[in-house]
Design an enzyme around this catalytic site. Structure first.
Site, PDB file in Angstrom:
ATOM      1  CB  SER A 181      45.422  56.466  23.450  1.00 33.61           C
ATOM      2  OG  SER A 181      44.898  55.449  24.249  1.00 33.61           O
TER       3      SER A 181
HETATM    4  N1  SAH Z   1      46.376  50.270  23.092  1.00 32.71           N
HETATM    5  C1  SAH Z   1      45.286  50.327  22.158  1.00 32.71           C
HETATM    6  C2  SAH Z   1      44.143  51.111  22.747  1.00 32.71           C
HETATM    7  C3  SAH Z   1      42.985  50.251  22.801  1.00 32.71           C
HETATM    8  S1  SAH Z   1      41.587  50.854  23.706  1.00 32.71           S
HETATM    9  C4  SAH Z   1      45.712  50.873  20.820  1.00 32.71           C
HETATM   10  O1  SAH Z   1      46.865  51.346  20.697  1.00 32.71           O
HETATM   11  O2  SAH Z   1      44.926  50.839  19.882  1.00 32.71           O
HETATM   12  C5  SAH Z   1      41.505  49.662  25.001  1.00 32.71           C
HETATM   13  C6  SAH Z   1      41.424  48.215  24.577  1.00 32.71           C
HETATM   14  O3  SAH Z   1      41.321  47.463  25.779  1.00 32.71           O
HETATM   15  C7  SAH Z   1      40.192  47.850  23.740  1.00 32.71           C
HETATM   16  O4  SAH Z   1      40.613  47.205  22.590  1.00 32.71           O
HETATM   17  C8  SAH Z   1      39.397  46.927  24.648  1.00 32.71           C
HETATM   18  O5  SAH Z   1      38.680  45.915  23.944  1.00 32.71           O
HETATM   19  C9  SAH Z   1      40.484  46.348  25.518  1.00 32.71           C
HETATM   20  N2  SAH Z   1      40.047  45.818  26.820  1.00 32.71           N
HETATM   21  C10 SAH Z   1      39.139  46.340  27.688  1.00 32.71           C
HETATM   22  N3  SAH Z   1      39.035  45.545  28.776  1.00 32.71           N
HETATM   23  C11 SAH Z   1      39.902  44.515  28.592  1.00 32.71           C
HETATM   24  C12 SAH Z   1      40.235  43.351  29.355  1.00 32.71           C
HETATM   25  N4  SAH Z   1      39.675  43.088  30.534  1.00 32.71           N
HETATM   26  N5  SAH Z   1      41.160  42.504  28.855  1.00 32.71           N
HETATM   27  C13 SAH Z   1      41.768  42.728  27.648  1.00 32.71           C
HETATM   28  N6  SAH Z   1      41.468  43.799  26.874  1.00 32.71           N
HETATM   29  C14 SAH Z   1      40.551  44.677  27.334  1.00 32.71           C
END
Ligand code: SAH
Length: 221
Positions: A70
């Protein structure tokens, strides 16, 4: 917050990080320790190397597997909400991704539990944060919609991928008066902050925002 604390901070961080901190302040982020931390964390190490020159810009960036980190303001707002409202004991994060938000949470909370459904991102984030000596994090490769595998009650739950409704298993991990922060695409894409009050949710704030979707099941490396 004293003005001279912030000028010290801006002067003493790397130029790109310092510009990012100034932009965060201009957009209403006031928590000095959070600003200082975001100025100190090497954000360029959390994005794909081809994008590291943009790591401190006001934009989401690729982290691999079609996922994004993000933009700094979104991370700062979510964290500022947590710091204003949550007891800083245990937090559950769904969507470890690059581990950037995890790293920030680990600074403020006693314990961070973080779940990622993409095995390669899970492995990379775990290694990255271990190399940075961040030691108060437990990682899980799982579908975060199922909640944490043990029944430890959390002071806060933060979801970093967008859903259409609040996953029930996650809300039952939360303590009474616990804080839930998550992006939701209903009625419009936004990020919200709620407090659990019995079987009701008190909304403490919302902001328009876009996130990658919360997905089901696992993806192996
Ligand atoms: N907080 C992260 C942002 C990652 S984007 C950062 O600072 O980089 C969102 C993330 O959620 C992705 O890595 C994606 O693979 C994960 N995601 C999506 N659905 C999910 C689920 N059901 N359980 C666990 N992770 C999930």
């Amino acid at each position: 917050m004293k003005q001279r604390d912030l000028s010290w901070l801006v002067k003493n961080t790397e130029p790109q990080a310092s510009k990012m901190v100034q932009q965060l302040m201009a957009h209403g982020i006031q928590h000095t320790e959070l600003l200082q931390l975001m100025g100190d964390i090497p954000r360029h190490q959390f994005v794909e190397s081809a994008f590291s020159h943009l790591a401190y810009s006001a934009t989401p960036l690729p982290i691999g597997k079609n996922q994004t980190i993000s933009q700094p303001l979104t991370v700062a707002r979510m964290t500022q909400w947590l710091l204003s409202y949550a007891r800083l004991g245990r937090v559950l994060e769904v969507g470890t991704g690059s581990g950037y938000q995890t790293c920030i949470l680990a600074h403020f909370f006693n314990k961070v539990h973080t779940i990622e459904r993409q095995e390669s991102l899970y492995l990379k984030a775990k290694q990255r944060l271990a190399e940075m000596q961040v030691n108060n994090v437990e990682y899980l490769f799982a579908d975060g919609q199922q909640g944490w595998s043990t029944d430890i009650p959390m002071d806060a739950v933060i979801i970093t991928a967008m859903a259409s409704k609040i996953p029930l298993a996650l809300t039952s991990c939360l303590k009474e008066q616990g804080i839930l922060i998550m992006p939701i695409d209903h009625p419009t894409p936004q990020i919200g902050c709620w407090r659990k009050e019995g079987d009701r949710w008190k909304c403490l704030g919302t902001q328009p925002a876009h996130f990658v979707p919360l997905l089901e099941g696992l993806e192996h490396a």
